[in-house]
Design a protein around this motif. Structure first.
Motif, short mmCIF file in Angstrom:
data_model
loop_
_atom_site.label_atom_id
_atom_site.label_comp_id
_atom_site.label_asym_id
_atom_site.label_seq_id
_atom_site.Cartn_x
_atom_site.Cartn_y
_atom_site.Cartn_z
N ALA A 107 9.77 4.95 2.27
CA ALA A 107 8.94 5.47 1.82
C ALA A 107 7.98 4.18 1.91
CB ALA A 107 9.09 6.81 1.22
N ALA A 108 8.13 3.56 0.71
CA ALA A 108 7.64 2.68 -0.30
C ALA A 108 7.26 1.42 0.48
CB ALA A 108 8.26 1.84 -1.45
N VAL A 109 7.85 0.82 1.92
CA VAL A 109 7.53 -0.10 2.61
C VAL A 109 6.15 0.57 3.57
CG1 VAL A 109 7.94 -0.90 4.59
CG2 VAL A 109 9.78 -1.44 2.95
N TRP A 110 6.70 2.08 4.36
CA TRP A 110 5.56 2.85 4.77
C TRP A 110 4.50 3.17 4.49
CZ3 TRP A 110 4.76 4.15 9.41
CH2 TRP A 110 3.90 4.61 10.35
N LYS A 111 4.50 3.31 3.13
CA LYS A 111 2.38 2.91 2.41
C LYS A 111 2.70 1.86 2.18
CE LYS A 111 1.33 5.24 -2.05
NZ LYS A 111 2.03 6.03 -3.40
N LYS A 112 3.07 1.09 2.17
CA LYS A 112 2.75 -0.25 1.79
C LYS A 112 1.65 -0.90 3.00
CE LYS A 112 3.32 -4.20 -0.20
NZ LYS A 112 3.87 -6.66 -0.17
N PHE A 113 2.77 -0.11 4.24
CA PHE A 113 2.36 -0.99 5.51
C PHE A 113 0.65 -0.42 5.78
CE2 PHE A 113 1.92 0.65 10.19
CZ PHE A 113 2.17 -0.52 10.88
N ALA A 123 -1.71 -4.58 10.05
CA ALA A 123 -0.78 -4.72 9.24
C ALA A 123 0.77 -5.36 9.49
CB ALA A 123 -0.71 -2.91 8.62
N ARG A 124 1.96 -5.47 8.87
CA ARG A 124 2.48 -5.82 9.56
C ARG A 124 3.92 -4.90 9.13
NH1 ARG A 124 0.07 -10.38 8.81
NH2 ARG A 124 0.16 -12.07 10.60
N LEU A 125 4.98 -4.51 9.77
CA LEU A 125 5.86 -3.61 9.44
C LEU A 125 7.40 -4.16 10.26
CD1 LEU A 125 6.54 -0.77 7.72
CD2 LEU A 125 6.37 0.35 10.83
#
Length: 151
Positions: A107-113, A123-125
């Motif tokens: 969830a943290a990675v998604w929120k930052k993206f 943005a990169r994911l």
């Protein structure tokens, strides 16, 4: 197959014609996990296993499709998704029909993206896909792809 699955399959077959020839089907989109069906017959090689290029395409498409559907859930439809980089490993042969599975990042990675995209328009994911032989949970293929979303 739910409405989101039907939508994605339509997009794949219309916008990426190779997916029709490969026989790719969207199995389901549930709990932020995407599962694609890859038939052996349409992707067989001279060793009677699935062609490595087809497996790579299936893994990339699972990540691309995951991001497409997840952005749609967020109401973001103004961006273009591209694969920037991919790393693949083939620890087991695919000897029958297969499933490509992409699960959500944290969830943290998604929120930052999302925050990066909303602020900068780019943005990169990193997404992880595995491909399994039908009826197995053992990864025959593991793939890590970096996807870019840009306006």
């Amino acid at each position: 197959m739910n409405r989101d699955s039907r939508h994605l399959e339509s997009v794949l077959h219309r916008d990426i014609p190779l997916t029709r020839e490969m026989g790719i089907k969207v199995l389901d989109w549930h709990d932020q996990q995407l599962r694609l069906y890859l038939p052996l017959d349409a992707n067989i090689n001279h060793k009677s296993t699935m062609f490595g290029g087809s497996l790579y395409c299936g893994a990339v498409l699972a990540g691309w499709g995951w991001l497409h559907l997840r952005l749609r859930e967020e109401g973001i439809e103004d961006g273009h998704i591209v694969i920037q980089e991919g790393q693949i490993s083939y620890p087991l042969p695919v000897t029958i029909d297969a499933t490509a599975i992409c699960q959500a990042p944290s969830a943290a990675v998604w929120k930052k993206f999302l925050a990066m995209y909303k602020r900068y328009g780019r943005a990169r994911l990193t997404l992880h896909t595995r491909v399994v032989n039908a009826g197995s949970e053992d990864a025959a293929v593991t793939f890590t792809g970096q996807f870019v979303l840009h306006r």
